[in-house]
Every structure is written in C-alpha cells, then in structure tokens.
Enzyme design. Structure first.
Site, PDB file in Angstrom:
ATOM      1  N   TYR A 133       0.836  -1.210   0.000  1.00 22.83           N
ATOM      2  CA  TYR A 133       0.000   0.000   0.000  1.00 22.83           C
ATOM      3  C   TYR A 133       0.869   1.258   0.000  1.00 22.83           C
ATOM      4  O   TYR A 133       0.753   2.120  -0.869  1.00 22.83           O
ATOM      5  CB  TYR A 133      -0.927  -0.040   1.215  1.00 22.83           C
ATOM      6  CG  TYR A 133      -1.761   1.197   1.452  1.00 22.83           C
ATOM      7  CD1 TYR A 133      -2.340   1.899   0.394  1.00 22.83           C
ATOM      8  CD2 TYR A 133      -1.997   1.648   2.750  1.00 22.83           C
ATOM      9  CE1 TYR A 133      -3.123   3.023   0.634  1.00 22.83           C
ATOM     10  CE2 TYR A 133      -2.784   2.763   3.000  1.00 22.83           C
ATOM     11  CZ  TYR A 133      -3.331   3.448   1.935  1.00 22.83           C
ATOM     12  OH  TYR A 133      -4.100   4.556   2.166  1.00 22.83           O
ATOM     13  N   LYS A 137       1.612   3.855  -3.222  1.00 23.50           N
ATOM     14  CA  LYS A 137       1.227   5.272  -3.136  1.00 23.50           C
ATOM     15  C   LYS A 137       2.436   6.180  -3.413  1.00 23.50           C
ATOM     16  O   LYS A 137       2.301   7.208  -4.070  1.00 23.50           O
ATOM     17  CB  LYS A 137       0.651   5.577  -1.746  1.00 23.50           C
ATOM     18  CG  LYS A 137      -0.794   5.116  -1.571  1.00 23.50           C
ATOM     19  CD  LYS A 137      -1.753   5.975  -2.408  1.00 23.50           C
ATOM     20  CE  LYS A 137      -3.198   5.737  -2.012  1.00 23.50           C
ATOM     21  NZ  LYS A 137      -4.135   6.619  -2.739  1.00 23.50           N
TER      22      LYS A 137
HETATM   23  N1  LIG Z   1      -9.805   6.220   5.174  1.00 28.74           N
HETATM   24  C1  LIG Z   1      -8.634   6.578   5.723  1.00 28.74           C
HETATM   25  O1  LIG Z   1      -8.469   6.626   6.955  1.00 28.74           O
HETATM   26  C2  LIG Z   1      -7.472   6.952   4.844  1.00 28.74           C
HETATM   27  C3  LIG Z   1      -6.245   7.194   5.458  1.00 28.74           C
HETATM   28  C4  LIG Z   1      -5.160   7.587   4.675  1.00 28.74           C
HETATM   29  C5  LIG Z   1      -5.328   7.717   3.304  1.00 28.74           C
HETATM   30  N2  LIG Z   1      -6.538   7.457   2.731  1.00 28.74           N
HETATM   31  C6  LIG Z   1      -6.671   7.608   1.268  1.00 28.74           C
HETATM   32  O2  LIG Z   1      -7.918   8.214   0.978  1.00 28.74           O
HETATM   33  C7  LIG Z   1      -8.462   7.662  -0.206  1.00 28.74           C
HETATM   34  C8  LIG Z   1      -9.874   7.162   0.055  1.00 28.74           C
HETATM   35  O3  LIG Z   1      -9.850   6.199   1.088  1.00 28.74           O
HETATM   36  P1  LIG Z   1     -11.188   5.469   1.549  1.00 28.74           P
HETATM   37  O4  LIG Z   1     -10.997   5.054   2.958  1.00 28.74           O
HETATM   38  O5  LIG Z   1     -12.378   6.279   1.185  1.00 28.74           O
HETATM   39  O6  LIG Z   1     -11.145   4.152   0.622  1.00 28.74           O
HETATM   40  P2  LIG Z   1     -12.320   3.103   0.338  1.00 28.74           P
HETATM   41  O7  LIG Z   1     -13.418   3.269   1.306  1.00 28.74           O
HETATM   42  O8  LIG Z   1     -11.653   1.759   0.239  1.00 28.74           O
HETATM   43  O9  LIG Z   1     -12.846   3.514  -1.107  1.00 28.74           O
HETATM   44  C9  LIG Z   1     -12.080   3.282  -2.247  1.00 28.74           C
HETATM   45  C10 LIG Z   1     -12.773   3.905  -3.436  1.00 28.74           C
HETATM   46  O10 LIG Z   1     -11.953   3.704  -4.599  1.00 28.74           O
HETATM   47  C11 LIG Z   1     -12.771   3.197  -5.636  1.00 28.74           C
HETATM   48  N3  LIG Z   1     -11.967   2.396  -6.561  1.00 28.74           N
HETATM   49  C12 LIG Z   1     -11.088   1.420  -6.262  1.00 28.74           C
HETATM   50  N4  LIG Z   1     -10.567   0.900  -7.395  1.00 28.74           N
HETATM   51  C13 LIG Z   1     -11.118   1.594  -8.426  1.00 28.74           C
HETATM   52  C14 LIG Z   1     -10.994   1.529  -9.830  1.00 28.74           C
HETATM   53  N5  LIG Z   1     -10.183   0.624 -10.431  1.00 28.74           N
HETATM   54  N6  LIG Z   1     -11.706   2.385 -10.593  1.00 28.74           N
HETATM   55  C15 LIG Z   1     -12.529   3.280 -10.003  1.00 28.74           C
HETATM   56  N7  LIG Z   1     -12.710   3.390  -8.683  1.00 28.74           N
HETATM   57  C16 LIG Z   1     -12.010   2.543  -7.909  1.00 28.74           C
HETATM   58  C17 LIG Z   1     -13.830   2.364  -4.905  1.00 28.74           C
HETATM   59  O11 LIG Z   1     -14.920   2.161  -5.762  1.00 28.74           O
HETATM   60  P3  LIG Z   1     -15.934   0.888  -5.604  1.00 28.74           P
HETATM   61  O12 LIG Z   1     -17.018   1.370  -4.676  1.00 28.74           O
HETATM   62  O13 LIG Z   1     -16.390   0.641  -6.984  1.00 28.74           O
HETATM   63  O14 LIG Z   1     -15.120  -0.247  -5.026  1.00 28.74           O
HETATM   64  C18 LIG Z   1     -14.139   3.311  -3.744  1.00 28.74           C
HETATM   65  O15 LIG Z   1     -14.995   4.340  -4.168  1.00 28.74           O
HETATM   66  C19 LIG Z   1      -7.473   6.593  -0.670  1.00 28.74           C
HETATM   67  O16 LIG Z   1      -6.652   7.160  -1.662  1.00 28.74           O
HETATM   68  C20 LIG Z   1      -6.665   6.266   0.560  1.00 28.74           C
HETATM   69  O17 LIG Z   1      -5.360   5.861   0.220  1.00 28.74           O
HETATM   70  C21 LIG Z   1      -7.614   7.070   3.470  1.00 28.74           C
END
Ligand SMILES: NC(=O)c1ccc[n+]([C@@H]2O[C@H](COP(=O)([O-])OP(=O)(O)OC[C@H]3O[C@@H](n4cnc5c(N)ncnc54)[C@H](OP(=O)(O)O)[C@@H]3O)[C@@H](O)[C@H]2O)c1
Length: 273
Positions: A133, A137
């Site tokens: 991961y 990134k």
């Molecule tokens: N949540 C946290 O605490 C956290 C912390 C640090 C960084 N981040 C960063 O914030 C961002 C969002 O995190 P999150 O927690 O919201 O992640 P998440 O809940 O796992 O959501 C991931 C999203 O990406 C979409 N996705 C994945 N593969 C795709 C593809 N091939 N084409 C189009 N869409 C795709 C998924 O769509 P589907 O619904 O179709 O699967 C979903 O909408 C990420 O970049 C993550 O690295 C998050």
C-alpha cells in the site's frame, strides 16, 4: 462554475466529501464502477481506472480532478499495485490528453513514511515503505510529480467520523494486522478532509506534498477502540515503531489550514464520531 471529477466517490472518504464539494458550488462528476446512490446535484460517470477507454468521458472538460480511488483493505498486493499505481497512471494519461489544464489533487497516506522514523513525519522525508500500500502510493505520487500537470498530494492520516465505522473497525483490524494498542496515529475528521481538499483546490498546494492531520497529539489504537465503544485488550509490551503514524502538521497550517474538529475527543463531544 468549476467542473470537478471525484474518483473514489463511493468510499469512506469520497462519500462524505462529494456532498460537501457539491454544496460548495462545484459542478461535480463522480467516477463510479457500478450502481451508486450519489447526492443530489452530482453526476455519475461510469468508468474504471483499470480501463483507460472509460476515462475520456469522465475527464473531458473538467477544471479539477480529486483522485481518492485506491485499494488497500486487502492482502492482495498485485491488486493494490494495479489500483493505486496503474490506476493513477491511467488517470494521469487521460487528464493529460483530454483536460491538460486541470488541477489534479491526489490523496495519499501517512503509510508512505518509514516505520522506523525517529520523529513525526515531514513531507520531505525519504520514503521507502515496506507495505505494498505505502510503496504503491509513493510510486503513484511520483507519477503525478513527473506528469507535467498541475498537481497536489494530500497525505491523509487515519480518517474518521460521521458513522463511517472506521474507528470501530480497529477492534477487528488491530489483532489482524498485529497493531500494538499503544501505537498512535495522527487523525482527521471527514469535515477537515473536505477543508484540506478545498484548500488544495485553491492552488496553494500546487506542486506540493502536504500532510493532513488535526494537529493534535496522535491517538492510540487502544483509545480509538475505546472511543468507538469496542475496546481491545491493552498491553505493556514494548512498542517497536513508536513514531509510525505520526504526521507533522506544520506545513498545512502554514498554508492556511485550521481544523474545525480539533481532536477526536471534541468530535465525540459534538456527536460526530
Ligand atoms: N480512510 C482513511 O483513513 C485513509 C487514510 C489515509 C489515506 N486514505 C486515502 O484516501 C483515499 C480514500 O480512502 P477510503 O478510505 O475512502 O477508501 P475506500 O473506502 O476503500 O474507497 C475506495 C474507493 O476507490 C474506488 N476504486 C477502487 N478501485 C477503483 C478503480 N479501479 N476504478 C474506479 N474506482 C475505484 C472504490 O470504488 P468501488 O465502490 O467501486 O469499489 C471506492 O470508491 C485513498 O486514496 C486512501 O489511500 C484514506
């Protein structure tokens, strides 16, 4: 009106960010792979980052792209690289071809920093993370830095709030990933993730990598599970990587960011966990 494409709009972060951006007056498109209930005033564009042919319609005519889509809640390392690196590569190519003047704001993560850090992580630190991961990134960030586009990278901390279940999920994730109860993470509430994205969309972060956190001392895994009402067992074992997960917030504050949710405890008091 500024037209904006959001990727990852169905995720934990994106589903809480999209209505806020729409409320701000952005004309919002969301890249979605399947059926998705989107907030009023936003438009779904069917597409997949893995399929470059689907991205033209999504990016054509946009002024900005907020790229959240990623994969990380899995042990499948090849899939993580495909989504985070190859997906970002495909998106960058589409933006370069069809919306070359658009600003691309990408979410990255505090997991890019080295686990054996000796202090809170600075954006200028060398990053050679061991996890797929984190490494995917870092590679995606590099693609963006080399793209020739106008870009900004937000390195997000542990994001929580608004009933997203993230804090509560630590009850299961902590033992699964061997997290020490005393390991502490910088955090930020969804409300302030939106504030950071808004700031990035003004251009003040152009060409920069910026840590996002509420600026408060990091919160231990134990405390997070307790706040979520599902405490894990404590431990007096020594902590191996005491600084992992701690993000320095000096830069984002200098750029004008003031979190509206100062601590996770303030969020609990406000009833917005
Ligand atoms: N949540 C946290 O605490 C956290 C912390 C640090 C960084 N981040 C960063 O914030 C961002 C969002 O995190 P999150 O927690 O919201 O992640 P998440 O809940 O796992 O959501 C991931 C999203 O990406 C979409 N996705 C994945 N593969 C795709 C593809 N091939 N084409 C189009 N869409 C795709 C998924 O769509 P589907 O619904 O179709 O699967 C979903 O909408 C990420 O970049 C993550 O690295 C998050």
């Amino acid at each position: 009106m500024t037209t904006l494409l959001l990727t990852g709009a169905t995720g934990l972060v994106g589903s809480r960010l999209l209505p806020r951006l729409a409320q701000d007056g952005f004309e919002c498109r969301a890249l979605v792979r399947g059926e998705a209930a989107l907030p009023p005033g936003t438009m779904a564009v069917r597409g997949d980052l893995a399929d470059p042919d689907t991205l033209r319609a999504a990016v054509e005519g946009v002024d900005a792209v907020v790229h959240l889509a990623a994969l990380f809640r899995t042990q499948d390392e090849a899939a993580i690289w495909r989504a985070n690196h190859d997906g970002t590569r495909n998106l960058i190519a589409a933006v370069k071809e069809h919306a070359p003047n658009a600003r691309l704001v990408m979410s990255s993560t505090g997991n890019v920093y080295n686990a054996d850090a000796t202090r809170p992580a600075l954006e200028t630190d060398e990053c050679s993370p061991k996890s797929a991961y984190g490494a995917s990134k870092v590679a995606a960030e590099q693609l963006l830095r080399d793209s020739g586009l106008t870009w900004a990278v937000l390195r997000l901390p542990f994001v929580y709030g608004e009933g997203d279940g993230h804090l509560a999920s630590l009850h299961t994730l902590a033992p699964q990933f061997g997290l020490h109860p005393a390991q502490a993470y910088s955090v930020a509430h969804h409300r302030d993730i939106a504030a950071a994205v808004r700031l990035a969309l003004t251009g003040v972060m152009d060409g920069r990598i910026v840590n996002v956190t509420d600026g408060a001392p990091p919160v231990t895994v134990y405390e997070m599970t307790r706040l979520a009402g599902r405490p894990i067992e404590g431990s007096a074992e020594p902590l191996t990587d005491p600084w992992f997960g701690h993000l320095d917030s000096t830069l984002i504050r200098e750029l004008g960011f003031t979190p509206s949710v100062p601590t996770v405890y303030a969020a609990a008091r406000e009833g917005i966990l």
